[in-house]
Every structure is written in structure tokens, then in C-alpha cells.
Design a protein around this motif. Structure first.
Motif, PDB file in Angstrom:
ATOM      1  N   ALA A 436       0.833  -1.205   0.000  1.00 20.97           N
ATOM      2  CA  ALA A 436       0.000   0.000   0.000  1.00 20.97           C
ATOM      3  C   ALA A 436       0.867   1.254   0.000  1.00 20.97           C
ATOM      4  O   ALA A 436       0.554   2.241  -0.698  1.00 20.97           O
ATOM      5  CB  ALA A 436      -0.927  -0.011   1.213  1.00 20.97           C
ATOM      6  N   GLN A 437       1.971   1.234   0.749  1.00 21.14           N
ATOM      7  CA  GLN A 437       2.874   2.387   0.746  1.00 21.14           C
ATOM      8  C   GLN A 437       3.524   2.567  -0.622  1.00 21.14           C
ATOM      9  O   GLN A 437       3.647   3.696  -1.130  1.00 21.14           O
ATOM     10  CB  GLN A 437       3.961   2.222   1.808  1.00 21.14           C
ATOM     11  CG  GLN A 437       3.491   2.557   3.204  1.00 21.14           C
ATOM     12  CD  GLN A 437       4.619   2.551   4.228  1.00 21.14           C
ATOM     13  OE1 GLN A 437       4.452   2.009   5.311  1.00 21.14           O
ATOM     14  NE2 GLN A 437       5.751   3.130   3.920  1.00 21.14           N
ATOM     15  N   PHE A 438       3.955   1.469  -1.224  1.00 23.24           N
ATOM     16  CA  PHE A 438       4.575   1.552  -2.539  1.00 23.24           C
ATOM     17  C   PHE A 438       3.593   2.085  -3.577  1.00 23.24           C
ATOM     18  O   PHE A 438       3.962   2.867  -4.456  1.00 23.24           O
ATOM     19  CB  PHE A 438       5.097   0.184  -2.976  1.00 23.24           C
ATOM     20  CG  PHE A 438       6.313  -0.290  -2.216  1.00 23.24           C
ATOM     21  CD1 PHE A 438       7.323   0.587  -1.873  1.00 23.24           C
ATOM     22  CD2 PHE A 438       6.451  -1.620  -1.863  1.00 23.24           C
ATOM     23  CE1 PHE A 438       8.454   0.161  -1.179  1.00 23.24           C
ATOM     24  CE2 PHE A 438       7.565  -2.069  -1.176  1.00 23.24           C
ATOM     25  CZ  PHE A 438       8.573  -1.176  -0.831  1.00 23.24           C
ATOM     26  N   ALA A 439       2.332   1.655  -3.497  1.00 21.49           N
ATOM     27  CA  ALA A 439       1.332   2.113  -4.464  1.00 21.49           C
ATOM     28  C   ALA A 439       1.129   3.619  -4.360  1.00 21.49           C
ATOM     29  O   ALA A 439       1.023   4.313  -5.385  1.00 21.49           O
ATOM     30  CB  ALA A 439       0.013   1.372  -4.247  1.00 21.49           C
ATOM     31  N   ILE A 487      12.182   0.607   2.005  1.00 19.92           N
ATOM     32  CA  ILE A 487      10.846   1.197   2.132  1.00 19.92           C
ATOM     33  C   ILE A 487      10.938   2.691   2.397  1.00 19.92           C
ATOM     34  O   ILE A 487      10.206   3.491   1.800  1.00 19.92           O
ATOM     35  CB  ILE A 487      10.053   0.480   3.241  1.00 19.92           C
ATOM     36  CG1 ILE A 487       9.763  -0.966   2.832  1.00 19.92           C
ATOM     37  CG2 ILE A 487       8.747   1.223   3.553  1.00 19.92           C
ATOM     38  CD1 ILE A 487       9.154  -1.819   3.933  1.00 19.92           C
ATOM     39  N   GLN A 488      11.845   3.093   3.281  1.00 20.78           N
ATOM     40  CA  GLN A 488      12.001   4.511   3.607  1.00 20.78           C
ATOM     41  C   GLN A 488      12.411   5.312   2.370  1.00 20.78           C
ATOM     42  O   GLN A 488      11.855   6.383   2.086  1.00 20.78           O
ATOM     43  CB  GLN A 488      13.068   4.671   4.696  1.00 20.78           C
ATOM     44  CG  GLN A 488      13.382   6.109   5.080  1.00 20.78           C
ATOM     45  CD  GLN A 488      12.294   6.760   5.904  1.00 20.78           C
ATOM     46  OE1 GLN A 488      11.789   6.168   6.851  1.00 20.78           O
ATOM     47  NE2 GLN A 488      11.923   7.983   5.557  1.00 20.78           N
ATOM     48  N   ARG A 493       8.896   7.265   4.133  1.00 22.06           N
ATOM     49  CA  ARG A 493       8.555   7.035   5.541  1.00 22.06           C
ATOM     50  C   ARG A 493       8.742   5.558   5.885  1.00 22.06           C
ATOM     51  O   ARG A 493       8.758   4.705   5.004  1.00 22.06           O
ATOM     52  CB  ARG A 493       7.123   7.463   5.841  1.00 22.06           C
ATOM     53  CG  ARG A 493       6.055   6.748   5.039  1.00 22.06           C
ATOM     54  CD  ARG A 493       4.684   7.345   5.363  1.00 22.06           C
ATOM     55  NE  ARG A 493       3.594   6.603   4.761  1.00 22.06           N
ATOM     56  CZ  ARG A 493       3.169   6.747   3.518  1.00 22.06           C
ATOM     57  NH1 ARG A 493       3.764   7.610   2.719  1.00 22.06           N
ATOM     58  NH2 ARG A 493       2.150   6.030   3.055  1.00 22.06           N
ATOM     59  N   PRO A 494       8.868   5.250   7.178  1.00 20.97           N
ATOM     60  CA  PRO A 494       9.059   3.854   7.568  1.00 20.97           C
ATOM     61  C   PRO A 494       7.778   3.048   7.388  1.00 20.97           C
ATOM     62  O   PRO A 494       6.683   3.603   7.239  1.00 20.97           O
ATOM     63  CB  PRO A 494       9.457   3.951   9.048  1.00 20.97           C
ATOM     64  CG  PRO A 494       8.881   5.249   9.509  1.00 20.97           C
ATOM     65  CD  PRO A 494       8.955   6.169   8.329  1.00 20.97           C
ATOM     66  N   LEU A 495       7.921   1.727   7.407  1.00 19.33           N
ATOM     67  CA  LEU A 495       6.775   0.836   7.263  1.00 19.33           C
ATOM     68  C   LEU A 495       5.772   1.057   8.383  1.00 19.33           C
ATOM     69  O   LEU A 495       6.128   1.076   9.560  1.00 19.33           O
ATOM     70  CB  LEU A 495       7.242  -0.620   7.282  1.00 19.33           C
ATOM     71  CG  LEU A 495       6.151  -1.695   7.171  1.00 19.33           C
ATOM     72  CD1 LEU A 495       5.438  -1.600   5.824  1.00 19.33           C
ATOM     73  CD2 LEU A 495       6.750  -3.079   7.368  1.00 19.33           C
TER      74      LEU A 495
END
Length: 516
Positions: A436-439, A487-488, A493-495
Motif C-alpha cells: 500500500a505504501q509503494f502504491a 521502504i524509507q 517514511r518507515p513501514l
């Protein structure tokens, strides 16, 4: 640029690279044998295959536990002046892997491999017969060996037993970081689930079109979509197995799925999920494929890639716009069962069920949380293996309001524990959070570089820019950075669970409140 001394095969670092290249070659052989075991091997070959794989695992272990390799590690670490950033990261990965390997004696590696091979075969029969008691003695042997391995690695790396096993699958990940996230989701998801289901009831039914759907046609459209997404069939293939997985070896990535002639969507989504894994494997950094730094960076990121393709892309409304003509051409669909909105409602249907691999993305984390808690308890000795079926059923009732009618739909559904894969389950949901963060990050980036959103690209079947973003930010990084670092850097931002919750709110009309 890597210097000549770093490439000198007679230098300590050069000898290390040669040793790890030999180990990678054996790992590739084991990967192909494992694929064959799961998909094509006749049952009568099981005993000999078990011996062969155990022998190869011992040989691979011996390569990395040679005393001379430890000396070369010390020498290479003492003088890194001629190593560039990627070589230094490679050396750090060599040390991490060596620490894991040398912590476990060769006889334990062999005994564990034999126990796993026997348990995997027993699991197949037990699963078909819904008979946990048949599997229990074989699974007990696997569990005992996993405890020994976890204790040995934990002592070497100063880690608790569970973290030592988790570290094999997701280096640097710790239960202390997972527990609060899972506690939050275990409260949040049951809280929003009634609202999600009620919103779903307010829309028109989306019945599945009647079958049968010929299995060759299902495979044809699966391979078509794999190719459109960028899967390289010159370096991989699609086959059939009881449990869908992505395996094989470097430049020979094998995807498997299982088909149901009455429901094409289950196999198709399974293939799309595994294609995410395969794209990661095919996108690893060239020039480093036989070195530790060229490996994928742990299973949280691997699961993020499969869930990015399946959940963020393939279950979107835009994907239904793209795929509808292909489905109609392949299956001869007619009528309202095949319109875009109906396809979309089926793709995102939320329905609490017993089977993890068939679960929707809202309830899926609850399946993972159950397994995470149970395997922690079994490894700690707080849950006797004989009590697993009852504990499983109690957990399903508490988290999902369901009680499995038999062990096949309960504690026998997954191969992970018989296969010796303990400490892996949490990475599935951590991967969903990362996806979801990557999207979010990819959408923002592609709006700038392509002038359109991910949704617009998907609707047009233009997957290359999306996959290229994944290649640049995740696949090609390999293991040169930590999971958290990747991820950061990719998302800023962190996971965390924020993007995942926002995704659920947008797609399923879930309330924004949380229980944290």
C-alpha cells in the motif's frame, strides 16, 4: 566502480565471492528440485528425492562453514579500501549468512531436511483425509528441529528463538516491531468489518458467471496477463501444484497455480499474485545474481511485490476495464455477469472464510495474525502440537467468527509448517502494508513522470512504467539495503499501517477510525 583487487580471485574477498557463487549454484539446483517435488514428482520417488535434497543441503552448508571462509571474512572486513558500496554491502550479507550457517551443525541441517521431506509428503495425505493425527508425528519432528535451529542461531546472534527464525526470512525484522502493528490490525479489522459487509450488501449482487471454464483456456489467459505484466517466458514458466507458489532458480523462475473449472478467478488471481514474486526475481540486479547482495531483500518485500500486483493492481476497477475484453474473448462471456462493475465487485468481494489463500484483503491479515500467534506459542512450548487443531479453531472463532468444520479447512491448509518454514507468516501482512505504501509512492511519482495515475495506466494496459518503478526502487536494489531502508527511500517514511488503512477506506468504504 569495483577495483581490480576486489575482482582478484586470489584475494580474500575474491575467494569469498567464488564460495558464495558455488553456494548459489547449489541453491538453484535445490530450487528446481523443490519445484519438481511440488508439481511433477511421482510419489514413489519421494524417499530418494528426500535423500538427494538433504545431501545437497549439507554440501551447501559445508561450503559456507569451511574454516578458511571465516578467515577470509575476517581479512576482507579488516581491509575494505578497494571495495565499492555494492561490494561492501555484499560483504556484510556474506557475514550475516555465514553467521546463520555456522550456528547450525551439519548433522542438524541434514536431519531437518529429512524431517521436512517426510512431513511434506505426509501433509499431502493428511490434508486430503482431513486427518491431523496422521501428520502430527512428522510435524513434531519438524518442530523439534526448528526449535534446535532457532536456539542455535539465537545463541550465535543474541536473538530470541522466534526472532532467530524470523531473521532467516526477513533479516532485521523482530517480533517486538510486529506485535503492536498486529495488535492494532486485530482490533481495527473486526471493528470495520461489519461496516464493510453492510456497504457491500447495499449494492447489487455480483454472481459469478456459470462454468465450466476449460483449464487450457484458464492457463492461456494467465500466461497472456503474465506476459503483459512483463514476465519473461524465456526465463520462467507456469505449471500446476496443490499449493500455488513461485520457485525455481536464477533465470528459471517457476510459477505454479491450481485450477477450478467452475471458477476461473481463483487460479487467475493466484497467478497474478505469484507473478509479482516472479517479477521481483527476474528484476534482481544483473552482475550480482550469484552473490548475496544480488538476492531479494527478505520476504516482507517479496510479499509486497506479489500483493502490489494482485491487490493494488489486479483487483482495481481500472484492471477490470483492461481485462474485460480478454475475459470475454477467452471464455465467450455474455451479459451483465461480465460488465466492468460486476467484475470489480466480484474482485473486491469481502467474505470471511476458512482458507487463507482464498481470503479477501480485508480479512486476510486476521488469518496471518492467527498463524503468527500459534507458531510463537508452539515454538515457545506454550501450545502442545496435539492441541493445535483446537487452538486453531478457537482463534478462527475469535478473529473471524468462524469455526472450521474439519482440519483440511483448518490447521492442515498450509504447507509452511511441514515444510520447515517457521517465522514466515507475518511477512504476508507486513508485505500488504508495504504494498500500500509503494502504491501511494508510485502513483505520485508516475503522475509526475508519465503525466497520469496508476489507475489510468492500468486501465490502458500500460504496465511497463509501473513495473519499471518497482524495478528501480525495489527489484534492482537487491539486498544492498535493509527492508526498512528500501521502504524509507522508496516511500519517504518507515513501514506502518497508515497507507493500508487508507486503501481499505477508499476501496471498501471502511470507517477511518482506528483502535490504536
Amino acid at each position: 566502480m569495483t577495483t581490480d583487487r576486489a575482482d582478484d580471485p586470489a584475494s580474500p574477498y575474491g575467494r569469498l565471492k567464488a564460495a558464495f557463487a558455488r553456494h548459489a549454484a547449489l541453491s538453484d539446483a535445490l530450487g528446481t528440485l523443490h519445484w519438481d517435488t511440488e508439481s511433477m514428482m511421482p510419489t514413489g520417488a519421494a524417499d530418494r528425492r528426500s535423500q538427494s535434497m538433504a545431501t545437497l543441503r549439507v554440501v551447501a552448508h559445508e561450503i559456507l562453514s569451511e574454516p578458511a571462509l571465516a578467515d577470509d571474512l575476517d581479512r576482507a572486513e579488516a581491509d575494505q579500501r578497494d571495495l565499492d558500496a555494492r561490494d561492501r554491502a555484499n560483504l556484510a550479507e556474506m557475514r550475516r549468512i555465514h553467521s546463520h550457517e555456522t550456528a547450525v551443525p551439519a548433522d542438524l541441517v541434514a536431519a531437518s531436511s529429512r524431517a521436512v521431506s517426510a512431513a511434506e509428503m505426509a501433509w499431502r495425505s493428511a490434508r486430503c483425509d482431513a486427518d491431523f493425527k496422521t501428520l502430527k508425528p512428522y510435524l513434531q519432528s519438524v518442530l523439534d528441529h526448528q526449535r534446535e535451529i532457532g536456539a542455535a542461531v539465537g545463541a550465535a546472534l543474541d536473538l530470541p528463538l522466534y526472532d532467530a527464525l524470523l531473521d532467516r526470512h526477513d533479516p532485521g525484522m523482530r517480533a517486538a516491531a510486529i506485535d503492536p502493528v498486529f495488535a492494532d490490525l486485530a482490533g481495527y479489522i473486526p471493528e470495520i468489518l461489519p461496516t464493510v459487509l453492510e456497504a457491500q450488501r447495499q449494492t447489487a449482487d455480483a454472481p459469478a458467471p456459470p462454468g465450466p471454464f476449460a483449464l487450457p483456456s484458464q492457463k492461456d489467459i494467465a500466461e497472456t496477463l503474465m506476459a503483459r505484466l512483463g514476465f519473461d517466458f524465456e526465463r520462467g514458466r507456469l505449471d500446476t501444484s496443490i499449493h500455488p507458489f513461485c520457485g525455481g532458480s536464477t533465470n528459471d523462475v517457476r510459477i505454479t497455480t491450481r485450477y477450478d473449472e467452475n471458477d476461473f478467478s481463483a487460479a487467475l488471481m493466484g497467478v497474478l499474485h505469484e507473478t509479482g514474486h516472479a517479477l521481483y526475481e527476474q528484476g534482481r540486479p544483473t552482475g550480482w545474481l550469484d552473490q548475496p547482495v544480488g538476492e531479494s531483500r527478505g520476504m516482507t518485500l517479496h510479499e509486497s511485490q506479489s500483493l502490489f500486483i494482485e491487490m493494488q493492481i489486479s483487483r482495481s476497477r481500472a484492471f477490470q476495464t483492461f481485462v474485460r475484453p480478454l475475459l470475454i474473448d477467452t471464455f465467450g462471456g455474455r451479459g451483465g455477469d461480465w460488465d466492468e462493475e460486476t467484475l470489480y465487485r466480484r474482485a473486491i468481494r469481502v467474505e470471511p472464510g476458512h482458507i487463507r489463500v482464498d481470503a479477501d484483503e480485508v480479512t486476510y491479515p486476521l488469518h496471518v495474525i492467527l498463524r503468527y500467534r500459534l507458531e510463537q506459542a508452539m515454538l515457545a512450548g506454550d501450545l502442545a502440537l496435539g492441541d493445535l487443531p483446537g487452538a486453531w479453531n478457537d482463534g478462527m472463532r475469535d478473529l473471524l467468527g468462524l469455526v472450521p468444520p474439519n482440519d483440511t479447512l483448518g490447521c492442515l491448509q498450509d504447507i509452511h509448517w511441514p515444510a520447515g518454514i517457521w517465522g514466515y507468516f507475518p511477512t504476508y501482512t507486513l508485505g500488504a502494508l508495504a504494498a500500500a505504501q509503494f502504491a501511494e509512492a508510485a502513483d505520485e511519482s508516475l503522475r509526475q513522470s508519465e503525466g497520469c495515475s496508476i489507475e489510468e495506466l492500468v486501465a490502458e494496459g500500460r504496465f511497463a512504467p509501473i513495473v519499471q518503478w518497482l524495478r528501480s526502487n525495489i527489484h534492482s536494489v537487491g539486498a544492498s539495503d535493509s527492508t526498512g531502508g528500501i521502504i524509507q527511500r522508496a516511500t519517504g517514511r518507515p513501514l506502518n499501517a497508515t497507507a493500508f488503512k487508507v486503501h481499505l477506506q477508499r476501496r471498501y468504504h471502511a470507517p477511518a477510525r482506528t483502535t490504536a
